[in-house]
Scaffold this active site. Structure first.
Site, PDB file in Angstrom:
ATOM      1  N   LYS A   1       0.834  -1.211   0.000  1.00  0.00           N
ATOM      2  CA  LYS A   1       0.000   0.000   0.000  1.00  0.00           C
ATOM      3  C   LYS A   1       0.868   1.260   0.000  1.00  0.00           C
ATOM      4  O   LYS A   1       2.033   1.223   0.390  1.00  0.00           O
ATOM      5  CB  LYS A   1      -0.981  -0.040   1.180  1.00  0.00           C
ATOM      6  CG  LYS A   1      -2.096  -1.058   0.891  1.00  0.00           C
ATOM      7  CD  LYS A   1      -3.217  -1.082   1.898  1.00  0.00           C
ATOM      8  CE  LYS A   1      -4.274  -2.083   1.413  1.00  0.00           C
ATOM      9  NZ  LYS A   1      -5.324  -2.369   2.392  1.00  0.00           N
TER      10      LYS A   1
ATOM     11  N   ARG B   1      -3.364 -10.311   4.567  1.00  0.00           N
ATOM     12  CA  ARG B   1      -3.689 -10.318   3.128  1.00  0.00           C
ATOM     13  C   ARG B   1      -2.470  -9.799   2.376  1.00  0.00           C
ATOM     14  O   ARG B   1      -2.011  -8.680   2.647  1.00  0.00           O
ATOM     15  CB  ARG B   1      -4.916  -9.428   2.904  1.00  0.00           C
ATOM     16  CG  ARG B   1      -5.412  -9.401   1.465  1.00  0.00           C
ATOM     17  CD  ARG B   1      -6.631  -8.503   1.350  1.00  0.00           C
ATOM     18  NE  ARG B   1      -7.157  -8.482   0.000  1.00  0.00           N
ATOM     19  CZ  ARG B   1      -6.683  -7.709  -0.966  1.00  0.00           C
ATOM     20  NH1 ARG B   1      -5.678  -6.881  -0.741  1.00  0.00           N
ATOM     21  NH2 ARG B   1      -7.217  -7.756  -2.172  1.00  0.00           N
TER      22      ARG B   1
HETATM   23  N1  HH2 Z   1      -7.244  -4.101   0.557  1.00  0.00           N
HETATM   24  C1  HH2 Z   1      -7.500  -4.076  -0.769  1.00  0.00           C
HETATM   25  C2  HH2 Z   1      -8.538  -4.855  -1.300  1.00  0.00           C
HETATM   26  N2  HH2 Z   1      -9.268  -5.678  -0.512  1.00  0.00           N
HETATM   27  N3  HH2 Z   1      -9.731  -6.592   1.624  1.00  0.00           N
HETATM   28  C3  HH2 Z   1      -9.490  -6.634   2.932  1.00  0.00           C
HETATM   29  N4  HH2 Z   1     -10.202  -7.466   3.728  1.00  0.00           N
HETATM   30  N5  HH2 Z   1      -8.506  -5.869   3.526  1.00  0.00           N
HETATM   31  C4  HH2 Z   1      -7.738  -5.019   2.788  1.00  0.00           C
HETATM   32  O1  HH2 Z   1      -6.877  -4.321   3.379  1.00  0.00           O
HETATM   33  C5  HH2 Z   1      -7.971  -4.931   1.381  1.00  0.00           C
HETATM   34  C6  HH2 Z   1      -9.003  -5.737   0.823  1.00  0.00           C
HETATM   35  C7  HH2 Z   1      -6.699  -3.200  -1.676  1.00  0.00           C
HETATM   36  O2  HH2 Z   1      -5.645  -3.880  -2.246  1.00  0.00           O
HETATM   37  P1  HH2 Z   1      -5.617  -4.574  -3.703  1.00  0.00           P
HETATM   38  O3  HH2 Z   1      -6.620  -5.666  -3.811  1.00  0.00           O
HETATM   39  O4  HH2 Z   1      -4.233  -5.010  -3.971  1.00  0.00           O
HETATM   40  O5  HH2 Z   1      -5.926  -3.392  -4.717  1.00  0.00           O
HETATM   41  P2  HH2 Z   1      -7.211  -2.971  -5.551  1.00  0.00           P
HETATM   42  O6  HH2 Z   1      -8.293  -2.595  -4.595  1.00  0.00           O
HETATM   43  O7  HH2 Z   1      -6.695  -1.813  -6.373  1.00  0.00           O
HETATM   44  O8  HH2 Z   1      -7.622  -4.140  -6.390  1.00  0.00           O
END
Ligand code: HH2
Length: 282
Positions: A220, A255
């Site tokens: 992040k 995660r």
């Molecule tokens: N962060 C993201 C997405 N889903 N779910 C949970 N439970 N906790 C988190 O911190 C979380 C999440 C954001 O990360 P990412 O999936 O890599 O990115 P994007 O939302 O751009 O797909």
């Protein structure tokens, strides 16, 4: 213990939830796994590298992102779910805010619903309870499009704890079993760098709610803000540092995008925490 649609996850060690974003625009891996073949291979790699859960998402929720129509979100995740469900021996969570996507993914064989909006759609808890699925109830202030504009809290940890406790109570009133509900403070979702730091050093009151705690810090932007502004591919060390401290303060599930390295790091963290009352300590 965290119960899900197909069994349970025993919380005797730190578990890693491996991220698979089937999106063109996710902040760290957008576009890499849009082709079904690439996504399916990635899913198998995540399981092989020691993840306990595979988290499949078809909508980016990065700051500034807009919502994706349900038919488009389903078009992205469905081929992956169809091909990997039978090949994996770990449960799949579907990362979605939409009850209709959650319901269809559970029918395809997913076991957990990971909802970054914290079950804000009142239909979501009923979808989860009907399928006897597991849930991740995450805290977010605002919506992704505007959440990072000026996040405000008087007491960030207390407000997150109270909101999560309320959402958990409402979900249980809708029939979701207590043991099926994990909670997540939502690092980076409507939070400044200082808010994220406060959460990570003071996760204990959230863990004290008595539910499994999921934490997502992987790659992040606050990791780069605290480090040297490093690009995505160089954020593993900072991500692991943050995850380790989250575990020391009560997180059970991390995660992560870099599954193999995170699993290795969590083994060391677990061994140190398990020896807390060992040699050399009163
Ligand atoms: N962060 C993201 C997405 N889903 N779910 C949970 N439970 N906790 C988190 O911190 C979380 C999440 C954001 O990360 P990412 O999936 O890599 O990115 P994007 O939302 O751009 O797909």
């Amino acid at each position: 213990m965290w119960r899900h649609r197909l069994g349970e996850i025993v919380l005797d060690r730190t578990h890693v939830m491996g991220v698979l974003n089937v999106t063109p625009d996710s902040f760290s891996d957008g576009g890499r796994y849009s082709a079904p073949e690439a996504a399916i291979q990635r899913a198998l790699d995540i399981a092989e590298q020691g993840a306990s859960i595979l988290d499949v998402g078809g909508e980016s929720t990065r700051p500034g992102s807009a919502t994706v129509p349900a038919d488009e979100e389903w078009r992205r995740v469905d081929p992956v779910l169809q091909s990997v469900v039978r090949k994996l021996d770990i449960p799949i969570s579907i990362d979605t805010r939409k009850p209709e996507i959650a319901a269809k993914a559970l029918e395809r064989g997913a076991a957990i619903v990971n909802d970054v909006s914290g079950l804000s759609d009142p239909r979501m808890a009923r979808v989860i309870s009907r399928a006897r699925a597991g849930a991740v109830v995450m805290h977010m202030q605002g919506v992704p499009m505007t959440m990072q504009t000026a996040p405000q809290y008087a007491d960030v940890v207390g407000e997150i704890r109270d909101l999560l406790a309320g959402r958990v109570k409402a979900a249980m009133e809708d029939g979701v079993e207590r043991q099926a509900i994990a909670i997540d403070p939502g690092v980076g979702f409507g939070k400044s760098v200082e808010h994220n730091l406060a959460i990570l050093r003071n996760l204990d009151p959230i863990a004290a709610l008595g539910h499994p705690v999921v934490v997502g810090v992987s790659r992040k932007s606050f990791i780069a803000r605290l480090g040297g502004g490093e690009p995505m591919r160089d954020r593993l060390a900072g991500s692991v540092a943050a995850a380790t401290l989250a575990v020391a303060h009560g997180a059970h599930v991390i995660r992560a995008h870099d599954v193999a390295d995170t699993v290795r790091a969590m083994r060391v963290a677990d061994a140190i925490l398990a020896s807390r009352h060992g040699v050399g300590e009163p």
